[in-house]
Design an enzyme around this catalytic site. Structure first.
Site, mmCIF file in Angstrom:
data_model
loop_
_atom_site.group_PDB
_atom_site.id
_atom_site.type_symbol
_atom_site.label_atom_id
_atom_site.label_comp_id
_atom_site.label_asym_id
_atom_site.label_seq_id
_atom_site.Cartn_x
_atom_site.Cartn_y
_atom_site.Cartn_z
ATOM 1 C CB CYS A 210 31.995 42.849 46.981
ATOM 2 S SG CYS A 210 32.368 44.358 47.885
ATOM 3 N NE ARG B 201 33.156 38.936 42.785
ATOM 4 C CZ ARG B 201 33.354 39.458 41.467
ATOM 5 N NH1 ARG B 201 33.868 38.734 40.686
ATOM 6 N NH2 ARG B 201 32.870 40.599 41.359
ATOM 7 C CD1 TRP C 248 39.521 44.137 48.081
ATOM 8 C CD2 TRP C 248 38.611 46.058 47.399
ATOM 9 N NE1 TRP C 248 40.388 45.048 47.759
ATOM 10 C CE2 TRP C 248 40.035 46.231 47.361
ATOM 11 C CE3 TRP C 248 37.604 47.022 46.791
ATOM 12 C CZ2 TRP C 248 40.449 47.493 46.694
ATOM 13 C CZ3 TRP C 248 38.385 48.246 46.502
ATOM 14 C CH2 TRP C 248 39.822 48.347 46.379
ATOM 15 C CG ASN D 211 30.537 43.324 43.378
ATOM 16 O OD1 ASN D 211 30.346 42.688 42.638
ATOM 17 N ND2 ASN D 211 31.368 44.424 43.751
ATOM 18 N N GLY D 212 29.602 47.095 44.259
ATOM 19 C CA GLY D 212 29.802 48.211 43.129
ATOM 20 C C GLY D 212 29.947 49.181 44.223
ATOM 21 C CD GLU E 275 52.873 39.223 35.736
ATOM 22 O OE1 GLU E 275 52.580 40.739 35.791
ATOM 23 O OE2 GLU E 275 52.131 38.549 36.275
ATOM 24 C CE LYS F 31 51.536 37.942 39.995
ATOM 25 N NZ LYS F 31 50.894 38.426 38.531
ATOM 26 C CD GLU G 282 49.934 40.397 42.585
ATOM 27 O OE1 GLU G 282 48.675 40.801 42.797
ATOM 28 O OE2 GLU G 282 50.368 39.975 41.406
ATOM 29 C CG HIS H 29 68.960 56.741 31.915
ATOM 30 N ND1 HIS H 29 69.761 57.726 31.331
ATOM 31 C CD2 HIS H 29 69.044 55.545 31.095
ATOM 32 C CE1 HIS H 29 70.188 57.454 30.216
ATOM 33 N NE2 HIS H 29 69.782 55.820 30.100
ATOM 34 C CE LYS I 238 42.209 35.942 39.347
ATOM 35 N NZ LYS I 238 43.872 35.988 39.306
HETATM 36 C C1 F6R Z 1 48.130 40.848 39.483
HETATM 37 C C2 F6R Z 1 46.834 40.703 39.148
HETATM 38 C C3 F6R Z 1 46.025 42.159 38.739
HETATM 39 C C4 F6R Z 1 45.092 41.815 37.266
HETATM 40 C C5 F6R Z 1 44.499 43.160 36.993
HETATM 41 C C6 F6R Z 1 43.578 43.028 35.921
HETATM 42 O O1 F6R Z 1 48.494 39.529 39.922
HETATM 43 O O2 F6R Z 1 45.958 39.893 38.985
HETATM 44 O O3 F6R Z 1 46.968 43.176 38.313
HETATM 45 O O4 F6R Z 1 45.882 41.582 36.405
HETATM 46 O O5 F6R Z 1 43.460 43.603 37.946
HETATM 47 O O6 F6R Z 1 42.574 41.912 36.276
HETATM 48 P P1 F6R Z 1 41.873 41.341 34.830
HETATM 49 O O7 F6R Z 1 42.705 40.536 34.017
HETATM 50 O O8 F6R Z 1 40.895 40.454 35.289
HETATM 51 O O9 F6R Z 1 41.108 42.698 34.070
#
Ligand code: F6R
Length: 611
Positions: A2, A27, A73, A99-100, A484, A488, A491, A507, A606
């Site tokens: 949020c 956010r 969110w 937010n929370g 990774e 990517k 998502e 396996h 984010k």
């Molecule tokens: C993936 C992504 C998330 C963040 C995760 C941790 O692209 O962005 O998996 O890496 O939410 O976030 P931070 O690094 O802000 O603690």
């Protein structure tokens, strides 16, 4: 999660709030709302992104010099108009955004229901707001006092901004566990989840701490603790330019951030790494160097992409420093009563510095005597402040929801820490140390080279965009890169993808392989290369479609692959900073080709400030 924005001062509040919310959409973006003061409180809110709210209130009288706004969110209650913030109290006199998560909201709700309250949303926010109103009414006290009393009863995390119909100048704000920044202008104040909504108006900001309450008027900012004692706001000057949070001609933030990487890795090394003198200057790390060298173990704590950076770092630290390293998901680590011995070193890795699980995990470890080092991007964030010391990644604001440039910057910082400690400890020879410093200094150029040779990736995306599943395989330093790459793709494009250690696929996952399955190998030339080539043969023998990230000129891997993406040669320790880049681009272009909103993928946010 949020985003919150607030303004009080002589300007029109609505345009400031809408622009601020657009910057904070990373956010959360499932519903939006604003509250303004215009002959009483006016609340406008709607399911959907900020632009949808904007369209829906064209023509309304939005004139106001004070306002609060929210981009959501969802936690409690589905995304809908009625669950969108701001919420209004039963009397209609108060409006609040939050937010929370209020964890004991059910208990508070029951108390209010017993007193005859009814609710028009499913949110914890509306409960807290009415709880505040009830205290104000019962105790016949000021709103500020009611907020203080209410927050003492609350468990959970919050940033709240509150406006009252009978006070057209004041916003009351409070925080615990979610971020709040107050921008200090001349005769005006701005509030935000981060500084982006206020950047063009002021660079002077106050980061509000947990359990603090702010009474914000155009000409006055009063900061107090929950015990009603006045505090002196610590005003800091920001070092971010507006251009850093704009798209700068790119179609998406994600693409801009991928292409920024030569610069961001360079910025991260600048002033720290001196390959001629053979020095790495990191004052926070230097301060704790003895403890790190003598640690029985280092625990990397992180989530998501940052966790993948921790996995790469595990390999690097064990190789260069000969210290036992464990890599933990913060969400598991915080709850499972881990054994923490005095002197354990915890490295918290986080782009936002606000990830709730990471924050609480380090809080617990700190209270058990561990040394906490933060590898964080956002300056002044909660994790940065909770850490004993650390090193910022200096990647600049990362706005695309999928993390890209933060990952390569995290790798650069973690590699420097490992090199510094390994060299001080004597677990790495001078020759290897000097070579690695030199190579590390060349990484920004090699990142640029990789981007320059990435033109074919868009066509690959078109070719593979309709696949239902992807498998990503790698070994050693490139195993976390495979994870990774898969993350990517998931998502951004919503295609199911799995990352696996290349040898482990025998396996189980090899059962998935048929002529329809794209298998992405991260197969740069390193000490595992021959083994990876064998794994490629195994996939090819089962008619899987091999796509590989290879070192330029590697004919063997190329001959086994239907398609390749190239990176330049590099030491295997540093290779992940290069091999991840084609995978970021592949995910981006596949997402784009499938018509996905790559900067704001569904269901994500984010900054994950709820657990
Ligand atoms: C993936 C992504 C998330 C963040 C995760 C941790 O692209 O962005 O998996 O890496 O939410 O976030 P931070 O690094 O802000 O603690």
């Amino acid at each position: 999660m949020c985003g919150i924005v607030g303004y009080t001062g002589p300007r029109e509040a609505y345009p400031i709030i809408i622009k601020g919310l657009k910057r904070l959409e990373y956010r959360g973006y499932d519903s939006t709302g604003v509250a303004l003061q215009n002959g009483g409180l006016n609340v406008y809110k709607k399911k959907g992104k900020v632009a949808e709210l904007e369209d829906s209130i064209i023509g309304k009288n939005l004139h106001s010099h004070i306002g609060i706004g929210h981009t959501r969110w969802a936690t409690h209650g589905e995304p809908s108009d009625r669950n969108a913030h701001p919420h209004q109290s039963s009397s209609g006199q108060l409006a609040m955004i939050h937010n929370g998560i209020i964890e004991n909201y059910n208990q508070l709700k029951q108390e209010l229901i017993n007193k005859g309250y009814t609710f028009s949303s499913d949110t914890d926010t509306e409960v807290l707001l009415n709880f505040i109103e009830e205290i104000k009414k019962n105790n016949d006290c000021s709103l500020e006092e009611a907020v203080r009393v209410a927050l003492k009863r609350v468990t959970g995390a919050y940033v709240i901004l509150l406006m009252s119909a009978d006070d057209p100048e004041t916003i009351i704000a409070a925080r615990k566990g979610s971020p709040l920044v107050i921008g200090v202008g001349k005769g005006e104040h701005f509030l935000g989840s981060d500084a982006s909504p206020m950047l063009e108006y002021t660079k002077e900001v106050v980061y509000v701490n947990d359990y603090e309450l702010a009474i914000v008027k155009p000409d006055e900012l009063v900061l107090k603790n929950l015990g009603n004692e006045k505090l002196t706001p610590y005003v800091q000057r920001l070092d971010i330019e507006l251009a850093a949070i704009e798209k700068g001609g790119y179609e998406h933030f994600m693409l801009k951030e991928i292409f920024e990487q030569p610069q961001t890795v360079y910025d991260c090394l600048r002033g720290r790494l001196d390959a001629v003198e053979g020095t790495i200057t990191m004052s926070g790390i230097q301060q704790y160097a003895e403890q790190i060298m003598n640690a029985n173990r280092i625990v990397m704590v992180a989530c998501g992409t940052s966790w993948h950076a921790g996995l790469v770092a595990e390999y690097i630290f064990e190789e260069l420093c000969r210290i036992n390293v464990e890599v933990e998901y913060a969400s598991e680590f915080r709850y499972r009563n881990p054994v923490i011995n005095k002197g354990d070193v915890i490295i918290a890795i986080s782009q936002s510095g606000e990830t709730a699980d990471t924050l609480v995990a380090i809080e617990n470890a700190k209270s058990n005597g561990a040394i906490i080092l933060g590898v964080v991007n956002v300056v002044g964030s909660s994790i940065a402040r909770m850490s004993h010391a650390g090193a910022y990644t200096h990647a600049g604001p990362e706005i695309g929801v999928a993390s890209t440039k933060a990952f390569t910057a995290q790798l650069a910082v973690l590699t420097m820490i490992a090199l510094k400690i390994g060299y001080m400890k004597g677990t790495i020879t001078q020759k290897r140390y000097m070579n690695l410093l030199k190579e590390l200094q060349e990484i920004p150029e090699k990142v640029a080279w990789t981007l320059k040779h990435s033109d074919n990736i868009k066509a690959l995306a078109e070719k593979y965009k309709d696949a239902h599943d992807f498998l990503y395989l790698g070994r050693g330093y490139n195993f976390p890169v495979a994870l990774e790459g898969a993350l990517k793709l998931k998502e951004i494009s919503y295609i199911h993808a799995e990352g696996y250690p290349a040898a482990e696929m025998k396996h189980g996952p090899i059962a998935l392989v048929d002529e329809n399955l794209p298998v992405v190998f991260v197969a740069t030339k390193d000490s595992f290369h021959e083994k990876v080539v064998s794994n490629m043969q195994e996939i090819k023998a089962r008619k899987g479609r091999v796509i590989s990230v290879i070192t330029e000129g590697d004919e063997t891997s190329a001959s086994l692959s239907e398609d390749v993406m190239v990176v330049p040669e590099a030491d295997e320790i540093l290779a992940p900073m290069l091999s991840v880049i084609p995978l970021q681009l592949l995910a981006y272009y596949i997402g784009l080709a499938r018509g996905c909103d790559v900067d704001k993928p569904r269901n994500l946010a984010k900054s994950v400030t709820v657990e």
